[in-house]
Design an enzyme around this catalytic site. Sequence first.
Site, short mmCIF file in Angstrom:
data_model
loop_
_atom_site.label_atom_id
_atom_site.label_comp_id
_atom_site.label_asym_id
_atom_site.label_seq_id
_atom_site.Cartn_x
_atom_site.Cartn_y
_atom_site.Cartn_z
CE1 TYR A 17 -19.42 -1.90 -10.19
CE2 TYR A 17 -19.24 -2.87 -12.37
CZ TYR A 17 -18.82 -1.95 -11.43
OH TYR A 17 -17.78 -1.10 -11.72
CE LYS A 61 -16.11 0.77 -14.08
NZ LYS A 61 -15.48 2.09 -14.29
P1 NAP Z 1 -14.33 8.01 -6.40
O1 NAP Z 1 -13.25 8.35 -5.48
O2 NAP Z 1 -15.71 8.40 -6.01
O3 NAP Z 1 -13.98 8.54 -7.84
C1 NAP Z 1 -14.93 8.66 -8.88
C2 NAP Z 1 -14.65 9.96 -9.57
O4 NAP Z 1 -15.48 10.15 -10.72
C3 NAP Z 1 -14.92 11.13 -8.63
O5 NAP Z 1 -13.79 11.95 -8.59
C4 NAP Z 1 -16.10 11.81 -9.30
O6 NAP Z 1 -16.13 13.18 -9.06
C5 NAP Z 1 -15.79 11.53 -10.75
N1 NAP Z 1 -16.89 11.88 -11.62
C6 NAP Z 1 -18.18 11.46 -11.58
N2 NAP Z 1 -18.91 12.07 -12.52
C7 NAP Z 1 -18.04 12.91 -13.18
C8 NAP Z 1 -18.17 13.84 -14.24
N3 NAP Z 1 -19.33 14.07 -14.86
N4 NAP Z 1 -17.07 14.53 -14.66
C9 NAP Z 1 -15.89 14.37 -14.05
N5 NAP Z 1 -15.70 13.52 -13.02
C10 NAP Z 1 -16.78 12.80 -12.59
O7 NAP Z 1 -14.39 6.41 -6.63
P2 NAP Z 1 -13.32 5.36 -7.18
O8 NAP Z 1 -13.80 4.06 -6.64
O9 NAP Z 1 -11.94 5.81 -6.95
O10 NAP Z 1 -13.66 5.34 -8.73
C11 NAP Z 1 -12.71 5.59 -9.74
C12 NAP Z 1 -12.86 4.60 -10.88
O11 NAP Z 1 -12.49 3.31 -10.42
C13 NAP Z 1 -14.27 4.47 -11.43
O12 NAP Z 1 -14.22 4.29 -12.83
C14 NAP Z 1 -14.76 3.19 -10.78
O13 NAP Z 1 -15.79 2.56 -11.50
C15 NAP Z 1 -13.48 2.38 -10.82
N6 NAP Z 1 -13.42 1.22 -9.95
C16 NAP Z 1 -13.74 1.33 -8.63
C17 NAP Z 1 -13.69 0.20 -7.82
C18 NAP Z 1 -14.05 0.27 -6.35
O14 NAP Z 1 -14.39 -0.76 -5.78
N7 NAP Z 1 -14.00 1.43 -5.73
C19 NAP Z 1 -13.28 -1.03 -8.35
C20 NAP Z 1 -12.93 -1.10 -9.69
C21 NAP Z 1 -13.01 0.03 -10.49
P3 NAP Z 1 -16.90 13.70 -7.72
O15 NAP Z 1 -16.53 12.88 -6.57
O16 NAP Z 1 -16.42 15.09 -7.62
O17 NAP Z 1 -18.35 13.54 -8.00
#
Ligand code: NAP
Length: 274
Positions: free
Chosen positions: A155, A162
């Site tokens: 990570y 984070k």
């Molecule tokens: P996700 O579906 O890939 O979502 C991430 C989003 O961030 C995507 O919509 C992406 O856009 C967007 N993004 C990246 N760069 C950007 C920019 N410059 N401007 C605007 N948007 C941007 O993945 P997710 O897992 O749901 O992630 C959402 C959040 O949850 C993140 O903060 C992640 O760290 C957090 N999180 C995830 C997990 C996990 O295991 N999945 C666990 C805890 C926390 P594009 O796809 O269009 O590039």
Amino acid sequence: MVMKGKKGVVLGIANKKSIAYGIAKACEEQGAQMAITYLNERFQKKLEPIADDLSCEGRLYPCDVTKPEEIEELKKSLEKDFGKIDFIVHSIAFAPKEGLSGRFSDISKDAFSVAMDISVYSLIEVVQKLKPILSESASVLTLSYYGGVKYIPNYNLMGVAKAALEMTTKYLAEDLGRDGIRVNAISAGPIKTLAAAGIGDFGFMLKWNAAHSPLRKNVTIEEVGNSGMYLLSDLSSAVTGEVHYVDAGFNIMGMPAVDFDEDGKPAIAWNGEK
Ligand code: NAP
């Protein structure tokens, strides 16, 4: 209908597996109206059916958080649509691949800056620029992960981001509390999404979490969505600056509990292998 009359914006839906989609859907089902954003034209077409599904009525706007002018434009569009808004979902993170595997000590300054800019500063900037249109009891929600508190293999850079994001949540909560605005984070357990696919050995992380959480399972975007909806609603009107875990309880564990199989052997070894 807990969210009836609430209007807001959701940043960070890439597809129907996104955590932001889970939160948006839970809000929509409880009566909220919203706008959603996309990163660039490549994603616009993909998001159109999702915007329809969320009853956005055409409120689908570009917002790359590295472009301040797009956040300004987003503010203007939201003001035109709703006047004031009641909630913001910030579900955005990015780190260059080099920051998500390998040796932490090798991370470059460029990679560090990009990750902090997109994954942390963007929360401050979005709140700053949308503040004039936030209602008096608005609620802001961002997404974190346990790797910002304790070491999690691979990570790496995102863990540091984070940690900064969680403190940003608290400082914003204090600052905006005087205006009635709440700011919280959900620390979600690992979920297979597009962003997660970039993390080295993510499959192992999922397996480890399911095996070692009190609830012996991984979490879903619906579960994170419902908790997110609570934090965005008036049900949580006295909650701010919190990092709320939605992780099947994984974070409370000091040592994995051992489940035994029918032969009396540990069903899962210390390294997560069955
Ligand atoms: P996700 O579906 O890939 O979502 C991430 C989003 O961030 C995507 O919509 C992406 O856009 C967007 N993004 C990246 N760069 C950007 C920019 N410059 N401007 C605007 N948007 C941007 O993945 P997710 O897992 O749901 O992630 C959402 C959040 O949850 C993140 O903060 C992640 O760290 C957090 N999180 C995830 C997990 C996990 O295991 N999945 C666990 C805890 C926390 P594009 O796809 O269009 O590039």
